[in-house]
Scaffold this active site. Structure first.
Site, PDB file in Angstrom:
ATOM      1  N   TRP A 196       0.832  -1.259  -0.053  1.00 57.29           N
ATOM      2  CA  TRP A 196      -0.250  -0.616   0.448  1.00 57.29           C
ATOM      3  C   TRP A 196       1.114   1.575  -0.294  1.00 57.29           C
ATOM      4  O   TRP A 196       1.483   1.707   0.612  1.00 57.29           O
ATOM      5  CB  TRP A 196      -0.620  -0.321   0.935  1.00 57.29           C
ATOM      6  CG  TRP A 196      -1.817   0.839   1.384  1.00 57.29           C
ATOM      7  CD1 TRP A 196      -1.391   2.694   2.089  1.00 57.29           C
ATOM      8  CD2 TRP A 196      -3.554   1.810   0.822  1.00 57.29           C
ATOM      9  NE1 TRP A 196      -2.551   3.768   1.749  1.00 57.29           N
ATOM     10  CE2 TRP A 196      -3.593   2.788   1.094  1.00 57.29           C
ATOM     11  CE3 TRP A 196      -3.689   0.396   0.348  1.00 57.29           C
ATOM     12  CZ2 TRP A 196      -5.363   3.383   1.266  1.00 57.29           C
ATOM     13  CZ3 TRP A 196      -4.814   1.896  -0.667  1.00 57.29           C
ATOM     14  CH2 TRP A 196      -5.349   2.493   0.106  1.00 57.29           C
ATOM     15  N   GLY A 225       4.916  -0.472   6.980  1.00 58.86           N
ATOM     16  CA  GLY A 225       5.702   1.366   7.864  1.00 58.86           C
ATOM     17  C   GLY A 225       6.417   2.116   7.027  1.00 58.86           C
ATOM     18  O   GLY A 225       5.589   1.960   6.098  1.00 58.86           O
ATOM     19  N   LYS A 238     -22.800  10.019  10.012  1.00 57.97           N
ATOM     20  CA  LYS A 238     -21.913   9.382  10.633  1.00 57.97           C
ATOM     21  C   LYS A 238     -23.535   8.470  10.523  1.00 57.97           C
ATOM     22  O   LYS A 238     -24.302   7.488  10.287  1.00 57.97           O
ATOM     23  CB  LYS A 238     -21.323   9.000  11.603  1.00 57.97           C
ATOM     24  CG  LYS A 238     -19.889   9.769  11.324  1.00 57.97           C
ATOM     25  CD  LYS A 238     -18.948   8.289  10.289  1.00 57.97           C
ATOM     26  CE  LYS A 238     -19.170   8.242   8.896  1.00 57.97           C
ATOM     27  NZ  LYS A 238     -18.699   9.328   8.496  1.00 57.97           N
ATOM     28  N   HIS A 281     -34.425  30.560  13.849  1.00 59.62           N
ATOM     29  CA  HIS A 281     -35.347  30.636  12.895  1.00 59.62           C
ATOM     30  C   HIS A 281     -35.669  29.632  11.743  1.00 59.62           C
ATOM     31  O   HIS A 281     -35.855  29.731  10.538  1.00 59.62           O
ATOM     32  CB  HIS A 281     -33.520  31.513  11.816  1.00 59.62           C
ATOM     33  CG  HIS A 281     -33.111  32.254  12.595  1.00 59.62           C
ATOM     34  ND1 HIS A 281     -33.702  33.299  12.562  1.00 59.62           N
ATOM     35  CD2 HIS A 281     -31.941  32.860  12.917  1.00 59.62           C
ATOM     36  CE1 HIS A 281     -32.614  34.715  13.239  1.00 59.62           C
ATOM     37  NE2 HIS A 281     -31.339  33.218  13.737  1.00 59.62           N
ATOM     38  N   LYS A 323     -18.149   2.967  -1.214  1.00 57.47           N
ATOM     39  CA  LYS A 323     -16.547   3.394  -0.468  1.00 57.47           C
ATOM     40  C   LYS A 323     -16.740   4.781  -1.500  1.00 57.47           C
ATOM     41  O   LYS A 323     -16.252   5.556  -1.006  1.00 57.47           O
ATOM     42  CB  LYS A 323     -16.026   2.776  -0.642  1.00 57.47           C
ATOM     43  CG  LYS A 323     -14.863   3.318   0.439  1.00 57.47           C
ATOM     44  CD  LYS A 323     -14.469   3.389   1.493  1.00 57.47           C
ATOM     45  CE  LYS A 323     -14.026   4.105   2.558  1.00 57.47           C
ATOM     46  NZ  LYS A 323     -13.678   4.291   3.314  1.00 57.47           N
TER      47      LYS A 323
END
Ligand code: AGP
Length: 623
Positions: free
Chosen positions: A74, A101, A500, A519, A618
């Site tokens: 990744w 990492g 969410k 309002h 997604k």
């Protein structure tokens, strides 16, 4: 982030490596590779794209060796490509390494190694580890690994293989997961349990600072000084599906809990202790403190100083992050900022010139509206900056400059760790611009950076006691209408909290600027309606209390979110959730966490599909 597998035993390594990498595909990746030792040689094959591309390259030429390592990448440093895919080797192919990492000081190490005559073949940070092995090798494989670990800074799970030591694989763990699986006459290595769960459930879960020397019939665990460490065997009771989620019930909950690490990883490399210097203003700021630096931003600081307008353009949660970013840039850098929904921006003929900066925020980097808005912005002559979580994404490729959140793959449709890492990047960018424009003094800069560094631990603290939130979710999870109110940055976070709840529990939730209720919306506040009131912004606290009194006077049920130490709010409402106190600019990073959890547990209460809510994708790659 990346996936790692390793095998040492009497069977052919390659089939296990490919099967293990397949089991890790859910983590997301952009390239893959394996290395296998056989008959005195190391066979390496790598491919950008899906695992099938690698399998295609291996057709008819599967290596036979019984020791091997594999990796799904990744990308964090260096775009996705065959040559950037792992494994990586030293100059002569004697040392092979895979890594998950970030090696923070890789540039300095790379320059040092280049000066010694090492030849690099990739743009990755990882490759320096292989060349350091070559440079420091003294005949002791594990000992040399320990010497390498003393030179690198950052986060890693590393697995080394050596042509001269085919009887062992050496693992090292710091901030990223690494597991050793115990077999009969064979042993396994993986970044995640799903890769080995069908081979063994007896494992050693490595801790930070530990090194594992893995042979086919023995496993020795030491610290980085080579001192033996006693390890207990961890027997995995999860099923394969639960293992993918790291033991969490859903990816969303896993990703909520990954936020401290995602924020640490995103901050890495941008906060520097800088010595005074004559020629760089940003450096002069931190005569004895720290400062924000953005080495990736290739714009001349003069351009950033002279910008006279900023647009922040995004969709959904990324748009909500942009609203917070507006506060940061206007408050700290004193620049005029407009925030726009991408689907609106692209059609409203925005006023843009060569002193306009347009910032596009997108977790996926593939949202059609955001991409189209950026194209429109470029057509009108603005400079474009992308903030995205995916290296090599369309947005990253087409923007003039890119800043990456390092949240790792976000699998759940509901965005959580992407949002908080977007806030972190926006905050650091605003502070960086403020340094350049001298709109924040040194003391305030130092204070904010010191508070920023505490955020990951404060989020962890917020995640320790979720029972009150579960109770609220169970009590109010069957309401069909919920309101979120707040002022200033609390209003921005209220919008995210409402989204969410809406998108995963299907409850009709709306967020309102607290001062706006009278309002019109106040007409909807009747007895028993749940109102989530955010009251963390000290500068408008009294006004927020007045608005809370307005809804209480209509018999709403009010759940408040307050900063720790606030003894006032509880006098006016039914329940209070506290988050650690910090500067009001940074507290949105904490306030959003109970709202994410509230949405999660409400969805559970209602039996919704948390990770894959109805009607949603997604990444919205269509208009
Ligand atoms: C967030 O929870 C939603 N799933 C959605 O609003 C998302 O933020 C929006 O589609 C933008 O996606 P992007 O960040 O990948 O561009």
């Amino acid at each position: 982030m990346c996936g790692i597998v390793g095998y040492i035993g009497d069977k052919s390594a390659a089939p296990f490596l490919l099967d293990g990498l397949t089991k890790l595909e859910y983590r997301g990746y952009d390239s893959a590779g394996i290395a296998v030792y056989g008959d005195g040689n190391i066979f390496i094959e790598k491919a950008v794209g899906r695992l099938n591309a690698l399998k295609e390259k291996l057709k008819g030429r599967m290596p036979e060796g019984v020791v091997g390592i594999g990796h799904t990448r990744w990308a964090t440093h260096g775009r996705p490509s065959d040559r950037n895919a792992h494994p990586h080797t030293d100059c002569h192919g004697n040392f092979i390494v895979v890594h998950n990492g970030i090696i923070e000081n890789y540039m300095a190490l790379k320059e040092e190694l280049l000066a010694k005559g090492h030849n690099f073949t990739s743009e990755t940070d990882t490759e320096v580890a292989a060349h350091l092995m070559e440079d420091l090798y003294d005949g002791d494989f594990a000992g040399t690994v320990c010497k390498v670990l003393k030179r690198i800074e950052g986060s890693y799970s590393l697995v080394f293989m050596s042509k001269d030591h085919p009887e062992e694989l050496i693992c090292a763990k710091q901030d990223n997961p690494l597991v050793v699986g115990l077999g009969e006459g064979e042993n396994f290595i993986a970044s995640d349990i799903p890769a080995i769960i069908n081979k063994t459930r007896s494992t050693y879960i490595l801790n930070d600072g530990e090194v594992a020397i893995v042979k086919k019939d023995s496993i020795t665990i030491t610290d980085r000084e080579g001192k033996p460490v006693n390890k207990k065997i961890f027997n995995v009771s999860w099923n394969a599906e639960a293992a993918e989620k790291g033991g969490y019930e859903h990816f969303m909950l896993k990703e909520i809990h990954e936020q401290p690490k995602a924020i640490r990883d995103t901050m890495r490399g941008f906060i520097k202790q800088i010595r005074p210097s004559k020629n760089n203003h940003a450096e002069r700021i931190a005569s004895d403190g720290s400062s924000i630096v953005f080495p990736e931003l290739k714009w001349d600081p003069e351009f950033l100083r002279n910008i006279d307008k900023v647009y922040i353009v995004a969709c959904g949660t990324a748009y909500h992050a942009g609203l917070v970013g507006k506060f940061y840039i206007e408050k700290l850098a004193r620049m005029l900022v407009e925030v726009d929904l991408a689907s609106e921006f692209r059609y409203r003929d925005p006023i843009i010139d060569n002193k306009t900066l347009t910032i596009f925020i997108s977790q996926s980097g593939e949202t059609s509206d955001t991409l189209a808005a950026m194209k429109e912005s470029k057509r009108l002559g603005a400079k474009t900056l992308a903030i995205t979580n995916v290296i090599g994404s369309s947005l990253a490729r087409e923007a003039d400059q890119v800043l990456y959140t390092i949240a790792g793959p976000e699998i759940a449709v509901a965005s959580t760790k992407a949002y908080t890492t977007q806030l972190i990047l926006m905050f650091m960018l605003a502070l960086y611009m403020a340094q350049l424009r001298k709109t924040v003094n040194e003391d305030r800069t130092r204070e904010l950076i010191s508070l920023l560094k505490k955020i990951p631990a404060q989020i962890s603290e917020t995640l320790t006691d979720v029972d009150p939130i579960k109770t609220f979710a169970r009590s109010y999870g069957f309401n069909e209408h919920v309101f979120y109110i707040g002022r200033s940055l609390d209003y921005c976070v209220a919008l995210e909290g409402a989204l969410k709840l809406k998108e995963i529990s299907y409850i009709h939730a709306e967020a309102y600027a607290a001062g706006e209720l009278k309002h019109g919306t106040l007409a909807l506040i009747v007895e028993g309606v749940p109102v989530i009131a955010l009251a963390t912004q000290k500068s408008v606290y009294d006004k927020t209390i007045s608005n809370i009194k307005e809804v209480k006077a209509r018999d709403a049920v009010v759940i408040g979110i307050a900063a720790a130490g606030d003894t006032e709010l509880e006098k006016y409402i039914d329940h209070v959730m506290y988050v650690p106190d910090t500067d009001e600019l940074l507290i949105p990073l904490l306030t959003v966490v109970p709202l994410q959890l509230l949405a999660y547990y409400a969805a559970i209460t209602r039996g919704c599909d948390v990770d894959k809510p109805r009607n949603l994708a997604k990444s919205v790659t269509v208009e």
